[in-house]
Design an enzyme around this catalytic site. Structure first.
Site, PDB file in Angstrom:
ATOM      1  N   GLU A 103      30.640  38.055  51.679  1.00  0.00           N
ATOM      2  CA  GLU A 103      31.527  38.341  52.816  1.00  0.00           C
ATOM      3  C   GLU A 103      30.963  39.474  53.670  1.00  0.00           C
ATOM      4  OE1 GLU A 103      35.022  38.582  50.211  1.00  0.00           O
ATOM      5  OE2 GLU A 103      35.899  36.940  51.372  1.00  0.00           O
ATOM      6  N   GLU A 123      35.088  33.420  43.804  1.00  0.00           N
ATOM      7  CA  GLU A 123      36.427  33.974  43.547  1.00  0.00           C
ATOM      8  C   GLU A 123      37.351  33.043  42.774  1.00  0.00           C
ATOM      9  OE1 GLU A 123      34.671  34.453  46.211  1.00  0.00           O
ATOM     10  OE2 GLU A 123      35.010  36.451  47.067  1.00  0.00           O
TER      11      GLU A 123
END
Ligand code: 3HC
Ligand code: NAI
Length: 694
Positions: A103, A123
């Site tokens: 990210e 995740e």
């Protein structure tokens, strides 16, 4: 210093320095903000490079911070600062850019990577969704279809693939920092427009996005059955498609806020750390040196062939020794066939197959394998055979070689006694199919030397296994505790349940298959032979179910005869209930004088799982397993216990140890000796403690 600031010519370099994996702890987040602000403010800086110190870029958010009150600044604020920079920002990726790490990279305007780098959003594997813009930005750079796949599976992409998908702008050889600085300078010189992904539309490749999402949901429902996070990740992707960036992002933040404290995410975090804990032994530290590894395998049957493939799959040469040339050829043909199947399914290329097959060499004598660093015996499961093989190994193998046995039930100490070097002998218990199943029980004998254990742990890692160390007992940890589940499943069938009812309860709980479907797959003759080997020593006063023997005696050996506890249509592995089996079961109940009764699903689940949990507690107090979490790791990788439930020990803690203990006492009262409660279970229940510290 968590983020070091330096300058190379007109390029500012922000170096993330947070060992061991540069996780995004609070100081790193703040350091990135400070660094980018300083670079923007400095007129001598024209561009910025973000790089990780050490062997990796950033492994993601600091998972240890989850569940604690969040500390500002948020990661998304740091990423927004990078993206908003008026000066070009280039991420320089080596090792991994995972989760928050990717990210951060997606918040930069450009990304360069080394060939060995990997990028991904894992995740969902820890029960959450990418929460710092990954869900919104990845589809904007890689297109919807590829991003969906990566986010929902959580699997990373290697740099060349990432470059194809557009996630990485350049794969660079040579020194990464030098290359990244040069890249940044070129961007400045060529006045390349800054690519802020938040402003890029999502490409659907002309496909109907609703259909793509529906198909991803169906795949996730199958591959991660019962797990919430992949479905929630798809919800977030849908928002990214239908809402403006900031609104979608706010929705993702709300969803991740719900997921982080959820039971599933807690269990998945527990599983993550348990797996790493399992590699640590109190009496073995980095000072104990692992030995080098060239390998040989004795026996090329079901297990030996699979074990040899493990080495070949990892690119390690391995020699294979059999009792006869014909048996060796059969083993090699089996390996060839298994690889051919993998090629056919598109899992490997024909070139991969050729390379792997070539790594497996025929050995014709013990002398020929004498220089191997490790030898793994996978011959017949008979003490006489094992002792003969180990006596020969003792004579042939070079000093210091690791002598391992893949026995599943025999006493490793007795096998070791056939040699003059019991310190070199260890159990390496693979699970079938050996080239697929990830668990490796590392069975430490009474005299096994520390460096032999350490070498086995390194070996496990090298061949992609999860090695868990345990002590010697019948069946070791995994099969001994799983055996209790099978035992109760059989009794339940005698008392009134049917195989498909029992299997459905365990399947719905999240196990990949119920015990009867597993028995059919493994072969009813296999467990029959194990029971025959135990006849002489089985106490006569212990309850014993004869039903499985009757199924065996009826010639029903499982899938291989298209009949076992179920029947099978030709070419189909779907288990179908069979009235013939039902008749055998009913007769067996009658012959045992049992009046069949309706059995509830709750009773099935409690009897099957608590029997195993009680046994796990015994294993723990005997010191055969070191930690409750080690047992959980074994069940996750050996039997596919649903990861989002943590493992049987963690599950017992979720249910409540006292509740499990009460049930065990009640079953003890009803069913007798086999339910003898574990003293450890009693102690924990009475003192209000847990197995895992949950
Ligand atoms: N947070 C905290 N600790 C972490 C961590 C993380 N994200 N990743 C790894 N660690 C720790 C491990 O617990 C271990 O600690 P220990 O030495 O005390 O046991 C140490 O770092 C080394 O880890 P490994 O033993 O796993 O080392 P490997 O070299 O085998 O693997 C890795 C490195 C590939 C980075 C692997 O650790 C990994 O996959 N880590 C988790 C990655 C992940 O899930 N990232 C996403 C986090 S969630 C997120 O980013 C949310 C965001 O969207 C907001
Ligand atoms: P198998 O019968 O398929 O293979 C055994 C092979 O060993 C045969 O090819 C045989 O020719 C060879 N062999 C026998 N004696 C030998 C000797 N003296 N020297 C060299 N080769 C010899 O058996 P399988 O299933 O592969 O089991 C092997 C070992 O692995 C056993 O100890 C078993 O308990 C263990 N094991 C089996 C598992 C399974 O699911 N099948 C799982 C885990 C362990």
């Amino acid at each position: 210093m968590s983020v070091a600031y330096s300058q190379q010519g007109s390029v500012a370099v922000l170096t993330i320095d947070n060992p061991p994996v540069n996780a995004l702890s609070v100081a790193v987040r703040q350091g990135m903000i400070d660094g980018i602000e300083r670079a923007i403010a400095d007129p001598a800086v024209a561009a910025v490079v973000v790089i990780g110190k050490g062997k990796t870029f950033i492994a993601g958010a600091d998972i240890r911070e989850f569940g604690k009150p969040p500390q500002p600044p948020r990661l998304s604020v740091a990423i927004a600062a990078l993206e908003a920079s008026p000066k070009p920002v280039v991420a320089a990726i080596d090792g991994v850019a995972l989760g928050g790490g990717l990210e951060v990279a997606l918040g930069c305007h450009f990304r360069v990577a080394t060939p060995r780098a990997q990028v991904g959003l894992p995740e969902v594997k820890i029960g959450i969704v990418p929460g710092a813009g990954g869900v919104e930005r990845l589809p904007r750079v890689a297109g919807l279809e590829a991003a969906l796949k990566m986010i929902v599976s959580g699997d990373p992409a290697r740099a060349p693939q990432a470059a194809k998908l557009g996630i990485v702008d350049a794969v660079v050889e040579g020194d990464l920092l030098t290359e990244a600085v040069a890249f940044a300078q070129r961007v400045v010189a060529e006045k390349k427009p800054l690519r802020r992904l938040r402003e890029v539309p999502i490409e659907t490749g002309g496909k109907d996005w609703r259909a793509l999402l529906a198909s991803a949901r169906a795949t996730a429902a199958k591959q991660t059955r019962g797990q919430i996070s992949p479905q929630r990740a798809i919800d977030c992707i849908e928002n990214a498609l239908t809402l403006p960036f900031d609104k979608a992002f706010a929705e993702t933040a709300r969803i991740i806020g719900e997921l982080i404290p959820s039971e599933q995410a807690k269990a998945l975090r527990y599983a993550f750390f348990s797996e790493r804990e399992a590699a640590k032994l109190p009496d073995i530290d980095a000072s104990v040196q692992a030995k080098p590894l060239t390998a040989a395998v004795i026996g090329a049957g079901t297990m030996g062939a699979g074990i040899a493939m493990c080495f070949a799959d990892a690119g390690t040469p391995v020699q294979l020794l059999e009792s006869s040339a014909a048996a060796l050829d059969r083993g090699l043909a089996r390996i060839d066939g298994l690889y051919a199947e993998m090629v056919q399914k598109g899992r490997i290329t024909p070139e991969d197959k050729a390379k792997r097959v070539e790594l497996i060499a025929k050995a014709t004598s013990y002398d020929a394998i004498g220089q191997a660093d490790i030898v793994i015996e996978a011959a017949f499961e008979e003490m006489g055979v094992k002792k003969e093989v180990f006596a020969k190994l003792d004579r042939a193998m070079k000093p210091g070689a690791v002598l391992a046995t893949n026995t599943s039930t025999l006493d490793v100490n007795e096998i070791a006694s056939a040699t003059k070097r019991p310190e070199s002998v260890i159990g390496l218990h693979f699970f079938s199919p050996a080239n697929v199943m990830r668990l490796l029980e590392i069975v430490r004998g009474a005299k096994t030397a520390k460096d032999v254990v350490a070498t086995s742990q390194v070996l496990a890692r090298r061949i992609g296994k999860v090695g868990v160390v345990c002590g010697v007992c019948h069946g070791f940890v995994a099969n001994r505790s799983r055996g209790q589940l099978t035992r109760e499943a059989n009794f339940l069938v005698d008392e009134g349940a049917l195989p498909h009812q029992v299997d459905k309860v365990l399947y719905d709980f999240g196990m990949p298959m119920g015990p009867f479907a597993v028995a059919d797959l493994a072969g009813i003759d296999v467990s029959w032979r194990v029971r025959r080997s135990q006849d002489a020593t089985r106490p006569k006063d212990l309850r014993y179910s004869p039903t499985a023997d009757r199924v065996h005696d009826a010639g029903r050996l499982g899938q291989k005869t298209a009949k076992g506890w179920y029947r099978y249509e030709p070419g189909n592995r779907a288990p179908l209930p069979d009235p013939e089996v039902e008749a055998i079961i009913l007769q067996s109940s009658r012959d045992q004088g049992i009046t069949r009764r309706p059995i509830s699903d709750d009773e099935i689940l409690a009897r099957c799982l608590y029997a195993s949990i009680n046994e796990c507690a015994k294993i723990l107090e005997e010191g055969i397993a070191l930690r409750a979490s080690d047992i959980d790791v074994m069940w996750l990788y050996g039997f596919g216990f649903p990861r989002w439930r943590g493992g049987p020990m963690y599950y017992a803690d979720t249910v409540g140890v006292a509740k499990v203990y009460d049930a065990v006492r009640e079953f003890h009262r009803q069913h007798g000796k086999l339910w003898e409660p574990s003293p450890l279970l009693a102690k924990l229940a009475e003192s209000g403690k847990t197995f895992t510290g949950r």
